[in-house]
Design a protein around this motif. Structure first.
Motif, PDB file in Angstrom:
ATOM      1  N   ARG A 163       2.472   7.189 -46.643  1.00 60.61           N
ATOM      2  CA  ARG A 163       2.567   8.042 -45.450  1.00 60.61           C
ATOM      3  C   ARG A 163       1.358   8.971 -45.359  1.00 60.61           C
ATOM      4  N   VAL A 164       0.962   9.513 -46.491  1.00 65.70           N
ATOM      5  CA  VAL A 164      -0.125  10.494 -46.491  1.00 65.70           C
ATOM      6  C   VAL A 164      -1.487   9.811 -46.333  1.00 65.70           C
ATOM      7  N   LEU A 165      -1.657   8.692 -46.997  1.00 66.70           N
ATOM      8  CA  LEU A 165      -2.987   8.084 -47.089  1.00 66.70           C
ATOM      9  C   LEU A 165      -3.111   6.739 -46.391  1.00 66.70           C
ATOM     10  N   GLY A 166      -1.979   6.193 -45.940  1.00 65.18           N
ATOM     11  CA  GLY A 166      -2.000   4.832 -45.382  1.00 65.18           C
ATOM     12  C   GLY A 166      -2.964   4.659 -44.224  1.00 65.18           C
ATOM     13  N   ALA A 180      -5.979   1.991 -44.329  1.00 61.95           N
ATOM     14  CA  ALA A 180      -5.963   0.884 -43.356  1.00 61.95           C
ATOM     15  C   ALA A 180      -7.220   0.906 -42.497  1.00 61.95           C
ATOM     16  N   ALA A 181      -7.615   2.107 -42.064  1.00 62.72           N
ATOM     17  CA  ALA A 181      -8.808   2.224 -41.219  1.00 62.72           C
ATOM     18  C   ALA A 181     -10.059   1.768 -41.973  1.00 62.72           C
ATOM     19  N   GLU A 182     -10.110   2.072 -43.250  1.00 64.30           N
ATOM     20  CA  GLU A 182     -11.270   1.643 -44.051  1.00 64.30           C
ATOM     21  C   GLU A 182     -11.412   0.119 -44.096  1.00 64.30           C
ATOM     22  N   LYS A 183     -10.269  -0.570 -43.945  1.00 67.22           N
ATOM     23  CA  LYS A 183     -10.308  -2.047 -43.955  1.00 67.22           C
ATOM     24  C   LYS A 183     -10.498  -2.605 -42.550  1.00 67.22           C
ATOM     25  N   ASP A 198     -12.731  12.354 -43.728  1.00 72.38           N
ATOM     26  CA  ASP A 198     -14.001  12.482 -43.009  1.00 72.38           C
ATOM     27  C   ASP A 198     -14.795  11.188 -43.132  1.00 72.38           C
ATOM     28  N   GLY A 199     -15.358  10.780 -42.028  1.00 73.05           N
ATOM     29  CA  GLY A 199     -16.200   9.584 -42.051  1.00 73.05           C
ATOM     30  C   GLY A 199     -15.432   8.289 -41.864  1.00 73.05           C
ATOM     31  N   VAL A 200     -14.110   8.381 -41.836  1.00 75.86           N
ATOM     32  CA  VAL A 200     -13.291   7.186 -41.610  1.00 75.86           C
ATOM     33  C   VAL A 200     -12.619   7.326 -40.246  1.00 75.86           C
ATOM     34  N   GLU A 201     -12.624   6.257 -39.479  1.00 77.52           N
ATOM     35  CA  GLU A 201     -11.999   6.230 -38.157  1.00 77.52           C
ATOM     36  C   GLU A 201     -10.560   6.757 -38.234  1.00 77.52           C
TER      37      GLU A 201
END
Lengths: 466, 466
Positions: free
Chosen positions: A178-181, A185-188, A215-218
């Motif tokens: 929930r916190v980091l998903g 996912a955006a990084e992939k 930061d830096g990730v969509e």
């Protein structure tokens, strides 16, 4: 309760009577007073009445909303009515987030609507929504292991189901997604993130809760499906056909707009050592979807009722009892950060801290995070609690719950009470967090425990510091 | 299940073995076959698999919707796959109703959003919604007793709470307000009707279900509040201040637009008396808010699985077994009316009828509505059912459930099975009517009972008529 979760205690229990032959730390008068307070609080519906008032007259109260302002005013008035000596507020700010709506549906292979809720502070999808294929991961580790770029243009879906457990420990294993998903996912390459709700129930109500961007990730929209909807989606995947999905999230994350909340603080002043503070915490804010009865109205009601029971005694205890209703716990312990900052110089006078932010269930365990010399005193107090079904765990590694964890991290000793947490995550962060979920008997027990603890900590001269 | 509810049976139970000394109606071969079918069905997940297929591949299926069309196609295909000898559809028409959305909130004394759902076939409020004072009635009788004109310009609210009971009998006491509340309130001048949901749960999901208007009486919007929301509203009334409310319902009741559904009928043909029909009923349509797993996907799955188990025997039983999946049960037994009309001439060949539309719970009782001479045969069959925990109630006054009630009203004998209904109304007509609510063990028992009954009724030569 947000993402800071109790470390699971060692379960070694001791029969206390074998260790404590006679009272060394609690004199006769204190013992009698504790028993009298137990009788008062276990037979009183005060905490339930406070909670009924909060959930009827205020309801949900996300930081910075109009309802939050009403909650602050309600808290000040209620503490004054309950006989607190001093009540004040300390401003806490945050940026604006508006939940909006979620429209979610399977388009193929089998069209079905899906009940989902935006994770806390998720961005929206834009008005056109997103139509994309869903890629299914059985757990967060599987998503993490996906190759970079493998989710380009896809929606990631993690279907891991939280386990039910007395201690609530299933939460810790489930909440990472929930916190980091969304950021993983955006990084992939994913265009949206969906997960099964972090919850143990089978209601079609999604569980919200904070999600974090990097930061830096969509920044992509992040939602939680209710358990029955996650089941249905998993069943569609079993047909081994591509799952096409439509997701529209109208949430607005408006970091340029500042909203205001407040810590509400009330105390009854110590008769001998007024500068010494026994800190009782709970959080004022709730998510916007229920009425915040359990998370954490219950904690607010317990702390206020406990202090009020003690305020009705003929004499104030030696130390000050301070109730802190923290702002913005759900969105990152904002009130606690502000409190530690504002009261930095005075934390040395906080003799011990305890919070309640794990509502809904009888307390079965008491543990401490105090100096070695103070442990024997705590153990002696625990004998008075024992008839309420509370065991003492002498592991002595406790930190504060939730907000109070930031206070105890600064060296303030901690007391911690563990309840039966097996049902908590049925309603946690959902629209079902309402008054009817609260068992008045359990709440009386909870309140009695905190009333007795607050009196013990405020009336003793034990130095709890390490 | 809609508004036709089982009359509560006399609870006198008899120990059967005392009455039936030896088998007179079931020969050795039939007894063995029944035992073999019990073993097959109690160890088979076929009905659960059918239900999983329906809820995954179709979901909710309100009559006349696209999903209903998919449900009809799915039913035909599934019956063919399951080895039925003959499958066909018979068209049933209705007018269009579109649920739309509900926006409901308390404006004063304490602003709070309220979760509510439109009652089935309610009209809308218009786009501006309605702002009005709410008048609280503790039950439907109190509303009926209100003076004419006393509700002019007001919203009527009935807060009566349905009782939980093994037999589900609380439904009968609560459902009157749902069916007739809007017309009674309108007669007193009300501009809208609100009620506590007819449900035993504590989820924030309203319970829908048909409401009826009366010619010559203003049609007003009718909604059901979830139980927690009804509690909250009642708590606001306890403050003795006027309760000001906003209600907007965008439902559209379009009586000029005809929509089409269908009864789906499948049978395995009797080997000796093909013209004699054992009728097994369930309803195809569901409300639009859940996936119709319990109401009545479970019944569909049971009837289809039971017949399929029998279809796999080396030989067809003597009589025909016909499964009728009725259209539009929820909106007034439309499919049953059509069936009785179309098959009027042939009802004399329907030897007995049984429906399942009271899902979710183990069957504990079997009763009949048959000729006096046939009762002994039914009692003998009941002995074979007994090991599944099913008692025989010899009161012999049973009528068919739901749709089948219209068939048995025409003189067709009835068999009726009563389940533990204590949990049914937790999910009935709500978004929570989903597959996860179905206990596979209970479903196996239910299916075994119907499989054995269908075989018994089709293989015996007993004339069940009165």
């Amino acid at each position: 309760m947000s993402i800071r979760f109790p470390q699971i205690a060692l379960m070694a229990m001791f029969t206390l009577s074998a260790f404590v032959a006679r009272a060394e730390y609690l004199n006769e008068e204190q013992q009698q007073q504790l028993h009298a307070l137990k009788e008062t609080s276990i037979n009183s519906d005060l905490s339930y009445e406070i909670l009924e008032s909060l959930t009827t007259e205020v309801g949900a109260r996300m930081i910075g909303t109009e309802a939050d302002k009403r909650a602050i005013a309600w808290s000040v008035e209620k503490m004054n009515d309950l006989g607190f000596d001093k009540v004040w507020t300390e401003e806490v700010t945050h940026y604006q987030w508006i939940r909006g709506d979620v429209e979610a549906k399977v388009l193929a292979p089998f069209p079905q609507p899906v009940v989902a809720i935006a994770l806390g502070e998720s961005v929206g999808t834009g008005d056109d929504g997103i139509q994309a294929e869903v890629v299914h991961f059985e757990n967060f580790d599987a998503l993490k292991a996906a190759e970079s770029g493998s989710l380009d243009g896809k929606i990631a879906f993690v279907s891991y189901r939280m386990e039910r457990h007395l201690t609530g420990k299933g939460y810790g294993k489930a909440v990472g997604a929930r916190v980091l998903g969304a950021q993983v996912a955006a990084e992939k390459g994913a265009v949206a993130f969906m997960m099964r709700s972090v919850g143990t129930d089978d209601n079609r109500a999604g569980h919200t809760g904070i999600t974090r961007y990097k930061d830096g990730v969509e920044r992509i929209a992040a939602v939680a499906l209710s358990n029955p909807d996650a089941d249905m989606l998993v069943n569609q995947f079993k047909r081994n056909k591509p799952v096409e999905f439509f997701l529209k999230v109208t949430a607005v994350r408006n970091e340029k707009v500042t909203v205001k909340g407040a810590n509400v603080i009330g105390e009854i002043t110590g008769s001998v050592y007024p500068e010494q503070i026994v800190a009782l915490g709970a959080h004022l804010d709730s998510w916007d979807v229920g009425t915040g009865a359990v998370d954490d109205g219950l904690g607010m009601a317990m702390m206020m009722a406990a202090t009020s029971h003690i305020a009705k005694l003929p004499q104030r205890p030696k130390r000050t009892i301070r109730v802190i209703l923290f702002a913005g716990e759900e969105v990152g312990l904002l009130g606690a950060k502000e409190y530690v900052n504002v009261h930095k110089e005075n934390l040395k006078n906080h003799v011990i801290g305890a919070e309640w932010d794990f509502g809904l269930g009888r307390i079965y365990e008491f543990k401490t995070g105090v100096g070695a010399e103070a442990l024997a005193g705590a153990r002696e107090f625990a004998q008075v609690l024992a008839p309420l079904g509370v065991s003492f765990n002498p592991v002595n590694n406790a930190q504060g719950q939730s907000d109070m964890s930031l206070v105890t991290k600064e060296g303030v000793p901690a007391a911690r009470f563990a309840p039966d947490g097996s049902k908590y995550f049925d309603v946690h962060h959902t629209m079902n967090d309402t008054l009817d979920k609260v068992n008045p008997d359990d709440l009386r027990q909870n309140t009695a425990v905190y009333t007795m603890f607050a009196y013990f900590a405020a009336q003793t001269e034990i130095d709890f510091r390490k």
